[in-house]
Design a protein around this motif. Structure first.
Motif, PDB file in Angstrom:
ATOM      1  N   UNK A 177       1.242  -1.487   0.180  1.00 19.14           N
ATOM      2  CA  UNK A 177       0.136  -0.096  -0.074  1.00 19.14           C
ATOM      3  C   UNK A 177       0.954   0.911  -0.098  1.00 19.14           C
ATOM      4  N   UNK A 178       0.769   2.236  -0.470  1.00 16.40           N
ATOM      5  CA  UNK A 178       1.141   3.310  -0.955  1.00 16.40           C
ATOM      6  C   UNK A 178       0.096   4.745  -1.307  1.00 16.40           C
TER       7      UNK A 178
ATOM      8  N   UNK B  79     -13.830  17.091 -17.293  1.00 13.58           N
ATOM      9  CA  UNK B  79     -12.306  17.413 -16.279  1.00 13.58           C
ATOM     10  C   UNK B  79     -12.480  16.905 -14.889  1.00 13.58           C
ATOM     11  N   UNK B  80     -13.386  15.964 -14.766  1.00 10.50           N
ATOM     12  CA  UNK B  80     -13.092  15.309 -12.785  1.00 10.50           C
ATOM     13  C   UNK B  80     -11.322  14.954 -12.950  1.00 10.50           C
ATOM     14  N   UNK B  81     -11.222  14.938 -11.203  1.00  9.27           N
ATOM     15  CA  UNK B  81     -10.129  14.021 -10.499  1.00  9.27           C
ATOM     16  C   UNK B  81      -8.875  14.823 -11.139  1.00  9.27           C
ATOM     17  N   UNK B  82      -8.503  14.991 -12.742  1.00 10.75           N
ATOM     18  CA  UNK B  82      -6.796  14.803 -13.284  1.00 10.75           C
ATOM     19  C   UNK B  82      -7.322  15.590 -13.469  1.00 10.75           C
ATOM     20  N   UNK B  83      -8.219  16.931 -13.941  1.00  8.90           N
ATOM     21  CA  UNK B  83      -7.671  18.049 -14.451  1.00  8.90           C
ATOM     22  C   UNK B  83      -8.473  19.146 -13.567  1.00  8.90           C
TER      23      UNK B  83
ATOM     24  N   UNK C 141      -2.222  -1.179  -3.380  1.00  8.55           N
ATOM     25  CA  UNK C 141      -3.163  -0.785  -3.632  1.00  8.55           C
ATOM     26  C   UNK C 141      -3.074   0.575  -3.197  1.00  8.55           C
ATOM     27  N   UNK C 142      -3.404   1.683  -3.531  1.00 13.35           N
ATOM     28  CA  UNK C 142      -3.512   3.310  -3.459  1.00 13.35           C
ATOM     29  C   UNK C 142      -4.457   3.970  -2.136  1.00 13.35           C
ATOM     30  N   UNK C 143      -3.643   4.517  -1.573  1.00  9.73           N
ATOM     31  CA  UNK C 143      -4.494   6.111  -0.407  1.00  9.73           C
ATOM     32  C   UNK C 143      -4.005   7.129  -0.840  1.00  9.73           C
ATOM     33  N   UNK C 144      -5.202   7.656  -0.507  1.00 12.49           N
ATOM     34  CA  UNK C 144      -4.961   9.623  -0.264  1.00 12.49           C
ATOM     35  C   UNK C 144      -4.875  10.113  -2.231  1.00 12.49           C
ATOM     36  N   UNK C 145      -4.735   9.540  -3.390  1.00  9.27           N
ATOM     37  CA  UNK C 145      -4.661   9.585  -4.213  1.00  9.27           C
ATOM     38  C   UNK C 145      -5.384  10.956  -5.124  1.00  9.27           C
ATOM     39  N   UNK C 146      -7.053  10.669  -4.786  1.00  7.16           N
ATOM     40  CA  UNK C 146      -8.219  12.246  -4.694  1.00  7.16           C
ATOM     41  C   UNK C 146      -6.685  13.651  -4.397  1.00  7.16           C
ATOM     42  N   UNK C 147      -7.089  13.401  -3.057  1.00  2.85           N
ATOM     43  CA  UNK C 147      -5.995  14.476  -2.459  1.00  2.85           C
ATOM     44  C   UNK C 147      -4.769  15.100  -2.676  1.00  2.85           C
ATOM     45  N   UNK C 148      -4.079  13.854  -3.502  1.00  2.00           N
ATOM     46  CA  UNK C 148      -2.738  14.210  -3.993  1.00  2.00           C
ATOM     47  C   UNK C 148      -3.006  14.586  -4.689  1.00  2.00           C
ATOM     48  N   UNK C 149      -3.275  14.275  -5.950  1.00  8.53           N
ATOM     49  CA  UNK C 149      -3.532  15.003  -7.036  1.00  8.53           C
ATOM     50  C   UNK C 149      -4.444  16.798  -7.434  1.00  8.53           C
TER      51      UNK C 149
ATOM     52  N   UNK D  60       2.656  10.620 -12.634  1.00 11.96           N
ATOM     53  CA  UNK D  60       3.324   9.185 -11.576  1.00 11.96           C
ATOM     54  C   UNK D  60       1.754   9.060 -10.533  1.00 11.96           C
ATOM     55  N   UNK D  61       1.540  10.359 -10.162  1.00  6.39           N
ATOM     56  CA  UNK D  61       0.139  10.408  -9.043  1.00  6.39           C
ATOM     57  C   UNK D  61      -0.734   9.961 -10.264  1.00  6.39           C
ATOM     58  N   UNK D  62      -1.252  10.577 -11.248  1.00  3.20           N
ATOM     59  CA  UNK D  62      -2.645  10.176 -12.076  1.00  3.20           C
ATOM     60  C   UNK D  62      -2.659   8.182 -12.417  1.00  3.20           C
TER      61      UNK D  62
END
Length: 429
Positions: free
Chosen positions: A291-292, A388-392, A310-318, A331-333
Motif C-alpha cells: 500500500x502507498x 474534467x473530474x479528478x485528473x484536471x 493498493x493506493x491511498x490518498x490519490x484524490x488528495x494528492x492530485x 506518477x500520481x495519475x
C-alpha cells in the motif's frame, strides 16, 4: 574511453546496472566513473547511496566512486548550480578533480532537467549525454526547458517498461528516442543486490512511505494521516501485523507517528531499515498487500513481482499538486487510474476502466501544452468524452480552451498569462 555516470538512488543505480549488463554502454574498454549524490533534505543524517548495503553488489561495475556532496559541500546538491560566469572555471576544476583530461567520452545522468544532474551536464561539456529514468516520471513531460547546449547532446532515454503500452513523454520534444531496459536484466541485478532480509516477517502487508510533506505537497499532519489510514485499512482487513518502509529521504518522524497508530489499533508494526530497498522486500518477503500513495515501487511490486497493491490518498494528492505541471502529477495519475484504492474501513475499490495512454497524454498536454501541441486534439477529445473530474483543473482546461469558463467566473480576457498561453498553443497547433 571514459564514461561518467551519475546516480542518486539505489533504484536508479540498479536500472543503470541493468543497462550496463545489457551492453547498452558498450564493452568495458576504459574508465567507468560513478558520481553519487545524496539529495535528502538533510543528507548529513541520511546514508549516502554508496554506503547502503545493497550497493556493494553494484560497485564492481565501476572503476571509481566519487561523491558530489563532498565536491559541493557545504552547499546542498539539489540547490547549488554554477553561475554562468563560473561554468568554464568550475568545469576545468571538475575535470581536473576526476582526471578526465579532455573527457569524458559520455555522460550518463538521471533527472537531467533539475540539479544536480542538470548542473553536472552544464559543467561537463562537449560529450554526448545518455539519460536514464528510474521511475514513472519518464511517462510525463520534461519538467523544465533545457538549454540547447544540453538538449542537443542527449542521444537517448533509457527506461524500465513499468507500464506496458505507455510511451515516455520525457525529452520527446527534443526528438530523443526511448530505449527499454529489459525486465530480465533488471531482475537479475535485483537478485544480486538483495540485502539480508533476515528477521523481517514474511507474508505481512507493507506500507510504502514517501516524503510528500518535505515536497510541500501535503502538511506533515496530513502525511501522517495518510499513513494512519493505510494502517487502519490493513487492520480492518484482518491483518495483525504490517511492515513500514520509510522513504530514505523522509527521516524517522513518519515511523514514530505510525507506531502510535499501531499501538492504538493493536497492530504489530515492523519498520524496515532505510537502507533495505523496497524491491528486496518484495522479492524476499512476498507481502500479502503493498500500500502507498503514488510510489513507483507500487507499480514495480505489481509489474515485476506479481504482488497485490493498493493506493491511498490519490484524490488528495492530485488536488494538492501545484503548480499543475508538477512532475509528480503523471506518477500520481498513473497509480490512481490503474491501481485499486484502499479505504480506512478495509474496503478495496477497483478504479473505473480507463484508456491510460489517452489519459496520460491529455494530462501531459495540460501540463506542458506549449511544447506538446501535437497532443492537443487527442486531449480535447479525451476531456470532451470524460469531463474534467479528478485528473484536471477546470481553470487550466479553460485557459487552454478545452472547456468553457465557469459561469460567473473570470473571463478569458482577465489574465494576460492565459491569453499568452492560448496564443502560443494556437500558434503551435
Amino acid at each position: 574511453m571514459t564514461q561518467l555516470f551519475y546516480a542518486s538512488t539505489l533504484f536508479g543505480a540498479m536500472t543503470l546496472a541493468a543497462a550496463i549488463d545489457e551492453g547498452r554502454f558498450g564493452p568495458r574498454d576504459g574508465r567507468r566513473i560513478l558520481m553519487v549524490s545524496n539529495n535528502a533534505a538533510i543528507p548529513e543524517i541520511t546514508p549516502p547511496l554508496d554506503e547502503t548495503p545493497g550497493f556493494a553488489a553494484l560497485r564492481p561495475r565501476f572503476d571509481e566512486i566519487h561523491s558530489w556532496n563532498e565536491i559541493v559541500a557545504p552547499l546542498h546538491p539539489s540547490d547549488w548550480k554554477a553561475r554562468v560566469i563560473e561554468v568554464p572555471m568550475l568545469g576545468r576544476l571538475l575535470r581536473s578533480y576526476l582526471s578526465l583530461d579532455d573527457g569524458p567520452d559520455e555522460l550518463v545522468v538521471e533527472s537531467v532537467a533539475v540539479p544536480p544532474a542538470r548542473t553536472l551536464a552544464g559543467l561537463v561539456k562537449d560529450c554526448p549525454i545518455s539519460v536514464y529514468s528510474d521511475g514513472l516520471m519518464s511517462y510525463g513531460p520534461t519538467r523544465d526547458p533545457l538549454p540547447a547546449e544540453i538538449s542537443g547532446r542527449i542521444t537517448r532515454l533509457l527506461h524500465l517498461d513499468l507500464v506496458p503500452g505507455l510511451t515516455p513523454l520525457l525529452l520527446a520534444e527534443y526528438g530523443v528516442p526511448a530505449e527499454t531496459v529489459p525486465e530480465r536484466a533488471f531482475l537479475d541485478v535485483l537478485d544480486g543486490v538483495r540485502p539480508d532480509a533476515g528477521g523481517l516477517p514474511a507474508g505481512q502487508p507493507m506500507i510504502l512511505g514517501q516524503y510528500l510533506s518535505a515536497l510541500d505537497i501535503v502538511t506533515p499532519d496530513e502525511e501522517a494521516g495518510l499513513h494512519a489510514d493505510m494502517l487502519r485499512g490493513l487492520a480492518a482487513r484482518g491483518f495483525g501485523g504490517a511492515l513500514f518502509k520509510p522513504h530514505p529521504a523522509a527521516g524517522r518522524r513518519h515511523a514514530q507517528r505510525l507506531r502510535e497508530t499501531a499501538r492504538e489499533l493493536g497492530v504489530e508494526l515492523t519498520v524496515v531499515a532505510e537502507s533495505v530497498p523496497a524491491e528486496s522486500c518484495f522479492a524476499a518477503l512476498r507481502p500479502e498487500l503493498v500500500v502507498g500513495c503514488f510510489s513507483t515501487a507500487l507499480i514495480t511490486a505489481r509489474r515485476y513481482f506479481g504482488l497485490p497493491v493498493a493506493t491511498v490518498g490519490g484524490e488528495l494528492i492530485l488536488d494538492r499538486l501545484a503548480p499543475y505541471e508538477n512532475s509528480n502529477r503523471i506518477p500520481a495519475t498513473i497509480t490512481d487510474a490503474l491501481l485499486p484504492r484502499l479505504s480506512a474501513d478495509g474496503s478495496l475499490e477497483e478504479p473505473a476502466p480507463v484508456d491510460l495512454p489517452a489519459l496520460v497524454g491529455a494530462v501531459g498536454y495540460c501540463m506542458q501544452s506549449q511544447v506538446h501541441p501535437e497532443l492537443r486534439e487527442a486531449a480535447a477529445a479525451y476531456v470532451a468524452e470524460h469531463g474534467p473530474a479528478r485528473y484536471f483543473k477546470r481553470q487550466r482546461l479553460a485557459a487552454l480552451d478545452l472547456i468553457a469558463p465557469a459561469p460567473g467566473g473570470p473571463s478569458r480576457e482577465v489574465s494576460p498569462l492565459g491569453r499568452l498561453r492560448r496564443r502560443l498553443s494556437r500558434a503551435l497547433s
